[in-house]
Motif scaffolding. Structure first.
Motif, mmCIF file in Angstrom:
data_model
loop_
_atom_site.group_PDB
_atom_site.id
_atom_site.type_symbol
_atom_site.label_atom_id
_atom_site.label_comp_id
_atom_site.label_asym_id
_atom_site.label_seq_id
_atom_site.Cartn_x
_atom_site.Cartn_y
_atom_site.Cartn_z
ATOM 1 N N CYS A 296 -13.592 -17.840 -1.836
ATOM 2 C CA CYS A 296 -14.460 -18.112 -2.894
ATOM 3 C C CYS A 296 -15.289 -18.996 -3.663
ATOM 4 C CB CYS A 296 -15.145 -16.802 -3.025
ATOM 5 S SG CYS A 296 -17.090 -16.113 -4.213
ATOM 6 N N PHE A 297 -14.765 -18.717 -4.899
ATOM 7 C CA PHE A 297 -15.439 -19.004 -5.968
ATOM 8 C C PHE A 297 -14.127 -20.934 -5.834
ATOM 9 C CE2 PHE A 297 -15.086 -15.333 -7.915
ATOM 10 C CZ PHE A 297 -16.425 -14.720 -7.932
ATOM 11 N N ASP A 298 -13.521 -21.143 -5.308
ATOM 12 C CA ASP A 298 -13.635 -22.380 -4.995
ATOM 13 C C ASP A 298 -14.030 -23.259 -3.795
ATOM 14 O OD1 ASP A 298 -11.561 -22.381 -6.472
ATOM 15 O OD2 ASP A 298 -9.755 -22.063 -4.948
ATOM 16 N N SER A 299 -15.706 -22.586 -3.293
ATOM 17 C CA SER A 299 -15.818 -22.755 -1.866
ATOM 18 C C SER A 299 -17.118 -23.937 -2.669
ATOM 19 C CB SER A 299 -16.930 -22.068 -1.492
ATOM 20 O OG SER A 299 -18.286 -21.488 -2.580
ATOM 21 N N LYS A 300 -17.727 -24.938 -1.137
ATOM 22 C CA LYS A 300 -18.469 -26.013 -1.651
ATOM 23 C C LYS A 300 -19.552 -25.080 -2.002
ATOM 24 C CE LYS A 300 -21.324 -29.105 0.842
ATOM 25 N NZ LYS A 300 -21.198 -29.801 1.926
ATOM 26 N N GLU A 301 -19.828 -24.414 -1.175
ATOM 27 C CA GLU A 301 -21.277 -22.850 -1.848
ATOM 28 C C GLU A 301 -21.882 -22.686 -3.739
ATOM 29 O OE1 GLU A 301 -20.099 -21.425 2.314
ATOM 30 O OE2 GLU A 301 -19.320 -22.343 0.618
ATOM 31 N N TYR A 302 -20.004 -21.948 -4.391
ATOM 32 C CA TYR A 302 -20.251 -21.810 -5.353
ATOM 33 C C TYR A 302 -20.301 -23.047 -6.150
ATOM 34 C CZ TYR A 302 -18.972 -19.966 -9.826
ATOM 35 O OH TYR A 302 -18.949 -19.428 -10.985
ATOM 36 N N LYS A 303 -19.417 -24.231 -5.867
ATOM 37 C CA LYS A 303 -19.243 -25.264 -6.702
ATOM 38 C C LYS A 303 -20.512 -25.868 -6.731
ATOM 39 C CE LYS A 303 -14.721 -25.086 -7.971
ATOM 40 N NZ LYS A 303 -14.516 -24.378 -8.992
ATOM 41 N N GLN A 304 -21.504 -25.523 -5.785
ATOM 42 C CA GLN A 304 -22.656 -26.411 -6.030
ATOM 43 C C GLN A 304 -23.557 -25.662 -7.056
ATOM 44 O OE1 GLN A 304 -24.099 -26.173 -1.749
ATOM 45 N NE2 GLN A 304 -23.144 -28.540 -1.618
ATOM 46 N N ILE A 305 -23.852 -24.526 -7.234
ATOM 47 C CA ILE A 305 -24.369 -23.616 -7.893
ATOM 48 C C ILE A 305 -23.655 -23.401 -9.360
ATOM 49 C CG2 ILE A 305 -25.716 -22.591 -6.049
ATOM 50 C CD1 ILE A 305 -23.946 -19.988 -7.248
ATOM 51 N N GLU A 306 -22.719 -23.799 -9.452
ATOM 52 C CA GLU A 306 -21.757 -23.179 -11.099
ATOM 53 C C GLU A 306 -22.026 -23.899 -12.184
ATOM 54 O OE1 GLU A 306 -17.070 -23.296 -11.946
ATOM 55 O OE2 GLU A 306 -17.912 -24.779 -10.946
ATOM 56 N N ASN A 307 -22.420 -24.221 -11.806
ATOM 57 C CA ASN A 307 -23.626 -25.579 -13.152
ATOM 58 C C ASN A 307 -24.736 -24.438 -14.391
ATOM 59 O OD1 ASN A 307 -24.576 -25.996 -10.749
ATOM 60 N ND2 ASN A 307 -25.563 -27.995 -12.045
ATOM 61 N N LYS A 308 -25.686 -23.611 -12.629
ATOM 62 C CA LYS A 308 -26.723 -22.954 -12.753
ATOM 63 C C LYS A 308 -25.983 -21.845 -14.196
ATOM 64 C CE LYS A 308 -29.427 -23.798 -9.096
ATOM 65 N NZ LYS A 308 -29.977 -24.506 -9.894
ATOM 66 N N ARG A 309 -24.545 -21.486 -14.050
ATOM 67 C CA ARG A 309 -24.239 -20.661 -14.671
ATOM 68 C C ARG A 309 -23.181 -21.445 -16.137
ATOM 69 N NH1 ARG A 309 -18.586 -19.497 -15.723
ATOM 70 N NH2 ARG A 309 -18.199 -20.995 -13.993
ATOM 71 N N THR A 310 -22.750 -22.231 -16.487
ATOM 72 C CA THR A 310 -21.867 -22.834 -17.557
ATOM 73 C C THR A 310 -23.172 -24.240 -17.655
ATOM 74 O OG1 THR A 310 -21.756 -25.147 -15.824
ATOM 75 C CG2 THR A 310 -19.683 -23.359 -15.913
ATOM 76 N N GLY A 311 -24.257 -23.595 -17.745
ATOM 77 C CA GLY A 311 -25.441 -24.240 -18.665
ATOM 78 C C GLY A 311 -26.300 -23.030 -19.671
ATOM 79 N N PHE A 312 -26.551 -22.024 -19.528
ATOM 80 C CA PHE A 312 -26.522 -21.255 -19.788
ATOM 81 C C PHE A 312 -26.224 -20.361 -20.075
ATOM 82 C CE2 PHE A 312 -29.527 -23.638 -17.218
ATOM 83 C CZ PHE A 312 -30.170 -23.640 -17.757
ATOM 84 N N VAL A 313 -24.824 -19.979 -20.061
ATOM 85 C CA VAL A 313 -23.903 -18.840 -20.695
ATOM 86 C C VAL A 313 -22.195 -18.962 -20.876
ATOM 87 C CG1 VAL A 313 -25.032 -16.938 -19.148
ATOM 88 C CG2 VAL A 313 -22.889 -17.703 -18.186
ATOM 89 N N ARG A 314 -21.570 -18.232 -21.886
ATOM 90 C CA ARG A 314 -20.586 -18.077 -21.863
ATOM 91 C C ARG A 314 -19.732 -17.336 -21.349
ATOM 92 N NH1 ARG A 314 -16.762 -16.581 -25.179
ATOM 93 N NH2 ARG A 314 -17.965 -15.397 -26.297
ATOM 94 N N SER A 315 -18.651 -17.398 -20.335
ATOM 95 C CA SER A 315 -18.026 -16.114 -20.014
ATOM 96 C C SER A 315 -16.424 -16.354 -20.331
ATOM 97 C CB SER A 315 -18.526 -16.210 -18.300
ATOM 98 O OG SER A 315 -17.788 -17.423 -17.320
#
Length: 102
Positions: free
Chosen positions: A71-90
């Motif tokens: 899931c977290f290594d998938s192409k689909e996830y990698k395409q949206i990951e910056n939407k998370r890292t740009g606005f939140v710290r996790s």
């Protein structure tokens, strides 16, 4: 044995939570495609200490570690990951365990 992905979310800009909403809407179908089941997605948190104050907590169960990693290594996830890292710290952990006989 199930595997649980547990993440604490801290909004970088508390005045703009809508910026993170796009990620939330996009990630759910990706997680479900790989067999992830959301157990908790909430911002209703009671803080018991002053040094642990996430804005949101998420717990996702996967049937095995392979599905979680896919899931977290998938192409689909990698395409949206910056939407998370740009606005939140996790802060995230993965734990293995059984919820049988609890």
């Amino acid at each position: 044995m199930s595997y649980y992905f547990i993440v604490n979310i801290y909004l970088k800009e508390k005045s703009k939570p809508e910026e993170y909403k796009d990620y939330i809407d996009l990630v759910k179908p990706i997680v479900e495609k790989y067999g992830g089941e959301y157990l908790v997605r909430t911002d209703e948190i009671t803080y018991l200490t002053d040094d642990y104050t996430p804005d949101r907590i998420i717990i996702i169960r996967f049937k095995d570690i392979h599905s979680l990693n896919k899931c977290f290594d998938s192409k689909e996830y990698k395409q949206i990951e910056n939407k998370r890292t740009g606005f939140v710290r996790s802060e995230a952990v993965v734990i293995g365990g059984s919820d049988e006989n609890m």
